[in-house]
Design a protein around this motif. Structure first.
Motif, PDB file in Angstrom:
ATOM      1  N   ARG A 117      -9.183  -8.974 -10.352  1.00  0.00           N
ATOM      2  CA  ARG A 117      -7.992  -8.383  -9.727  1.00  0.00           C
ATOM      3  C   ARG A 117      -7.465  -7.196 -10.534  1.00  0.00           C
ATOM      4  NH1 ARG A 117      -6.334 -13.900  -9.265  1.00  0.00           N
ATOM      5  NH2 ARG A 117      -4.595 -13.493 -10.694  1.00  0.00           N
ATOM      6  N   GLU A 175      -4.248  -3.867  -3.873  1.00  0.00           N
ATOM      7  CA  GLU A 175      -3.777  -4.993  -3.069  1.00  0.00           C
ATOM      8  C   GLU A 175      -4.672  -5.280  -1.871  1.00  0.00           C
ATOM      9  OE1 GLU A 175       0.289  -4.526  -1.913  1.00  0.00           O
ATOM     10  OE2 GLU A 175       0.950  -4.215  -3.977  1.00  0.00           O
ATOM     11  N   ILE A 224      -4.620  -9.126  -1.129  1.00  0.00           N
ATOM     12  CA  ILE A 224      -4.516 -10.107  -2.207  1.00  0.00           C
ATOM     13  C   ILE A 224      -3.056 -10.528  -2.290  1.00  0.00           C
ATOM     14  CG2 ILE A 224      -4.839 -10.531  -4.664  1.00  0.00           C
ATOM     15  CD1 ILE A 224      -7.020  -8.345  -4.621  1.00  0.00           C
ATOM     16  N   GLY A 267      -2.976 -14.336  -5.990  1.00  0.00           N
ATOM     17  CA  GLY A 267      -4.327 -13.851  -6.249  1.00  0.00           C
ATOM     18  C   GLY A 267      -5.364 -14.305  -5.246  1.00  0.00           C
ATOM     19  N   ARG A 268      -4.912 -14.742  -4.065  1.00  0.00           N
ATOM     20  CA  ARG A 268      -5.826 -15.233  -3.043  1.00  0.00           C
ATOM     21  C   ARG A 268      -6.020 -14.208  -1.943  1.00  0.00           C
ATOM     22  NH1 ARG A 268      -2.332 -20.372  -1.442  1.00  0.00           N
ATOM     23  NH2 ARG A 268      -1.007 -18.579  -1.064  1.00  0.00           N
ATOM     24  N   ILE A 269      -7.160 -14.319  -1.264  1.00  0.00           N
ATOM     25  CA  ILE A 269      -7.384 -13.572  -0.032  1.00  0.00           C
ATOM     26  C   ILE A 269      -7.662 -14.576   1.072  1.00  0.00           C
ATOM     27  CG2 ILE A 269      -8.219 -11.460  -1.116  1.00  0.00           C
ATOM     28  CD1 ILE A 269     -11.107 -12.397  -0.406  1.00  0.00           C
TER      29      ILE A 269
END
Length: 151
Positions: free
Chosen positions: A31, A36, A89, A93-95
């Protein structure tokens, strides 16, 4: 003057689970080099590939140069572009991976997020383990065959 590509330093292998909503954590180390928004697309060998927006723009430009009269070019462009998705993101910190891509890569629970230098790949743990088992003995032979490109 030719534009110099921005080289990334995506390295390492990280185990993460995909949740029931289709979200997976992108490792913090990765990241640091991402904005983003990213693009997640069908990758090769059964994985998903994560691109920065800049990388995706350059790839899109290259794909646009492929001739529409070439069957393989049409097939590749369609498969790559139709299933690609812009992902954000989130603060954790997830997608969120679209269901079509989850199905493409057979992501169920356990996943491996790996760095491949300039891109990131997301694999089902089962597929990643199988890929490694099948190809680990080929590493030295492949390295030798690529020597002219690497030196």
């Amino acid at each position: 003057m030719a534009e110099v590509a921005t080289l990334r330093n995506f390295i390492g292998e990280y185990a993460h689970n995909i949740d029931k909503k289709g979200r997976i954590i992108i490792p913090a180390r990765f990241r640091e080099e991402l904005d983003e928004k990213i693009i997640v697309a069908k990758g090769l060998d059964g994985c998903l590939t994560v691109y920065t927006m800049d990388q995706w723009a350059k790839l899109s430009e290259q794909l646009a140069l492929l001739p529409n009269t070439n069957r393989q070019a049409r097939l590749y462009r369609r498969n790559l572009m139709a299933k690609a998705s812009e992902c954000e993101i989130d603060s954790q910190g997830r997608i969120l991976i679209p269901s079509v891509l989850i199905k493409e890569a057979s992501l169920i629970k356990e996943c491996c997020v790996i760095g491949t230098g300039n891109t990131i790949e997301i694999w089902s743990k089962e597929k990643w383990d199988g890929y490694n088992d099948e190809h680990s003995d080929d590493f030295e032979e492949v390295a030798e065959s690529l020597t002219e490109f690497l030196l």
